[in-house]
Design a protein around this motif. Structure first.
Motif, mmCIF file in Angstrom:
data_model
loop_
_atom_site.group_PDB
_atom_site.id
_atom_site.type_symbol
_atom_site.label_atom_id
_atom_site.label_comp_id
_atom_site.label_asym_id
_atom_site.label_seq_id
_atom_site.Cartn_x
_atom_site.Cartn_y
_atom_site.Cartn_z
ATOM 1 N N ALA A 218 36.832 -12.702 0.745
ATOM 2 C CA ALA A 218 35.522 -13.357 0.693
ATOM 3 C C ALA A 218 34.672 -12.971 1.900
ATOM 4 N N LEU A 219 35.272 -12.968 3.080
ATOM 5 C CA LEU A 219 34.533 -12.596 4.291
ATOM 6 C C LEU A 219 34.087 -11.136 4.245
ATOM 7 N N HIS A 220 34.959 -10.249 3.817
ATOM 8 C CA HIS A 220 34.601 -8.822 3.775
ATOM 9 C C HIS A 220 33.474 -8.585 2.771
ATOM 10 N N ALA A 221 33.584 -9.187 1.598
ATOM 11 C CA ALA A 221 32.567 -8.971 0.572
ATOM 12 C C ALA A 221 31.211 -9.514 1.008
ATOM 13 N N ALA A 222 31.194 -10.678 1.651
ATOM 14 C CA ALA A 222 29.924 -11.262 2.101
ATOM 15 C C ALA A 222 29.325 -10.468 3.249
ATOM 16 N N ARG A 223 30.171 -10.061 4.187
ATOM 17 C CA ARG A 223 29.699 -9.387 5.390
ATOM 18 C C ARG A 223 29.258 -7.944 5.088
ATOM 19 N N ALA A 224 30.064 -7.217 4.327
ATOM 20 C CA ALA A 224 29.804 -5.791 4.124
ATOM 21 C C ALA A 224 28.947 -5.492 2.904
ATOM 22 N N TYR A 225 28.916 -6.428 1.938
ATOM 23 C CA TYR A 225 28.203 -6.129 0.684
ATOM 24 C C TYR A 225 27.110 -7.140 0.357
ATOM 25 N N GLY A 226 26.947 -8.181 1.185
ATOM 26 C CA GLY A 226 25.823 -9.098 1.019
ATOM 27 C C GLY A 226 25.888 -9.986 -0.197
ATOM 28 N N VAL A 227 27.089 -10.231 -0.724
ATOM 29 C CA VAL A 227 27.207 -11.077 -1.910
ATOM 30 C C VAL A 227 27.460 -12.526 -1.504
ATOM 31 N N SER A 228 27.256 -13.426 -2.441
ATOM 32 C CA SER A 228 27.648 -14.818 -2.284
ATOM 33 C C SER A 228 29.005 -14.998 -2.952
ATOM 34 N N VAL A 229 29.915 -15.692 -2.268
ATOM 35 C CA VAL A 229 31.301 -15.758 -2.733
ATOM 36 C C VAL A 229 31.741 -17.210 -2.890
ATOM 37 N N VAL A 230 32.415 -17.482 -3.997
ATOM 38 C CA VAL A 230 33.185 -18.700 -4.172
ATOM 39 C C VAL A 230 34.653 -18.299 -4.160
#
Length: 435
Positions: A218-230
């Motif tokens: 979740a942290l990698h996807a939000a930080r590197a790809y700008g997505v919102s994660v649940v």
């Protein structure tokens, strides 16, 4: 010095029809067996009592966890030498070849003297109490939300500090993606990035991370790809850890960590779903439901990346049994399925399978690094959990590393799409470009 080791070696050879390939040291300090091989240490007679009261792999597991059995020397070499005698299954039939065969042999009238000798050595009364690290799930049907939460808690709620020592700073509990010069941390980051690229994540999208663990994906996807994660997990300790690190990264506006079952997520649709090392907990009876739920939670055109350990299919699937050591001490109620069955059930749920990549060798490398981490921090790991718990993880990870290396189990990333009625999958003509 006594002669218990010699008698044990002789009894084993009589029952199994072949000498044990390792040296034995018994509780009376006697030794017997081929010199220069790893030493199988039978610290207490109780190890034999455990085998007699609970024949097969569970008796062996209890003896190992309790410290009644140990190995001195190279653990991997010992496991390689003993595998065919102790826990690998015979051919494709699913029939056991190890302790269960030993006990069956001892019931043979021709081997009554052998059996009597083992009984005399074991002094089998009373039955030993199982180690406290053994899971005792609640009754009732498998894979209800309540029972799954108990099973997850047994495995994951043993202390985040313990897992930090084993997994390292990445806190990723699935196989890394190795390059020749990788460190564990770089290889884990490469795996997370591989998942993100396969999902073709872009800023503003919503990602559901099923079985989010300590929040690394979740942290990698939000930080590197700008997505919102649940991110959802059934582990309270994992959720606390993940939320803390999300807050420290300043990403609370884009990452939400929930203690929630995937069957209780109702705020779809999501643009993408990652399920990394979670589906092994689902169980064969619930897998079709799992696939349908994830299909429902995806928008048309959305992608699922299912990263899952697979076992080799048996000639007769009716013989498949969950390994007793894994079931009681590691992953209660967990089940492995052949990758073909996983792909079929995802397709039956409505997914289009677009890519499958095997990472078998990558998991063997990862497990060996985790074992090395555990051994390097052994005293602290024991202090944080218990001697038995540390012994569980060391045996489990070392044996699994060998199973991946010997092609007895594998791990696969399956990329699936909820392809819309128009048939437009959204994937490029050259799939491995991912975008």
């Amino acid at each position: 010095m006594g002669d218990a080791a010699r008698r044990l070696s002789a009894l084993a050879e009589q029952a199994l029809g072949t000498p044990l390939p390792v040296r034995i040291r018994a509780w009376d300090r006697s030794e017997s067996g081929p010199p220069g091989t790893p030493l199988l240490v039978v610290r207490r007679r109780r190890a034999l009592r455990r085998l007699l009261w609970k024949p097969g792999e569970l008796g062996l597991a209890r003896a190992w966890v309790a410290g009644d059995l140990d190995v001195e020397g190279d653990l991997y070499e010992a496991l390689e030498l003993l595998a065919g005698h102790l826990w690998e299954r015979g051919g494709d039939t699913g029939r056991p070849t190890g302790p269960a065969v030993l006990l069956a042999a001892l019931r043979d009238p021709a081997l009554r003297a052998t059996g009597a000798g083992l009984l005399r050595l074991a002094r089998p009364w009373p039955p030993p109490v199982p180690p406290r690290e053994e899971a005792r799930p609640a009754g009732g049907p498998l894979h209800t939300v309540r029972r799954d939460k108990q099973a997850i808690s047994h495995h994951y709620d043993v202390g985040n500090a313990f897992y930090e020592h084993v997994l390292g700073p990445s806190m990723v509990y699935s196989c890394a993606y190795w390059a020749p010069d990788s460190t564990l941390e770089r290889a884990q980051e490469a795996k997370l990035d591989l998942v993100c690229r396969k999902l073709a994540l872009t800023p503003g999208q919503r990602l559901l991370d099923v079985g989010c663990g300590w929040g690394s994906m979740a942290l990698h996807a939000a930080r590197a790809y700008g997505v919102s994660v649940v991110g959802v997990t059934l582990s309270e300790e994992q959720a606390l850890y993940a939320r803390k690190h999300v807050a420290e990264a300043g990403l609370t506006d884009r990452v939400e960590i929930r203690v929630q079952d995937y069957r209780e997520v109702h705020d779809g649709p999501f643009d993408a779903i990652s399920s990394i090392g979670m589906a092994e907990h689902v169980g064969s009876a619930r897998y079709a439901e799992y696939a349908r739920e994830l299909h429902t939670l995806l928008r048309p055109g959305g992608r699922l990346l299912n990263h899952q350990i697979a076992r080799r299919p048996l000639g007769d699937e009716a013989h498949y049994r969950v390994d007793p050591f894994i079931d009681r001490y590691v992953f209660p109620d967990g089940e492995l399925a052949p990758v073909g069955r996983t792909v079929t059930q995802l397709e039956e749920a409505g997914f289009e399978i677009r890519d499958m990549e095997s990472l078998r060798e990558h998991y063997a490398l990862t497990l060996r690094r985790w074992v090395a981490n555990l051994e390097a921090h052994w005293d602290e790991a024991v202090r944080l959990t218990s001697p038995g718990r540390a012994r569980v993880w060391r045996l489990y990870m070392a044996a699994c590393a060998l199973s991946f290396e010997r092609n007895r189990i594998g791990v696969n990333q399956v990329l699936a799409v909820r392809t819309p009625a128009s048939g437009a999958s959204g994937l490029p003509l050259r799939t491995r470009d991912w975008r």
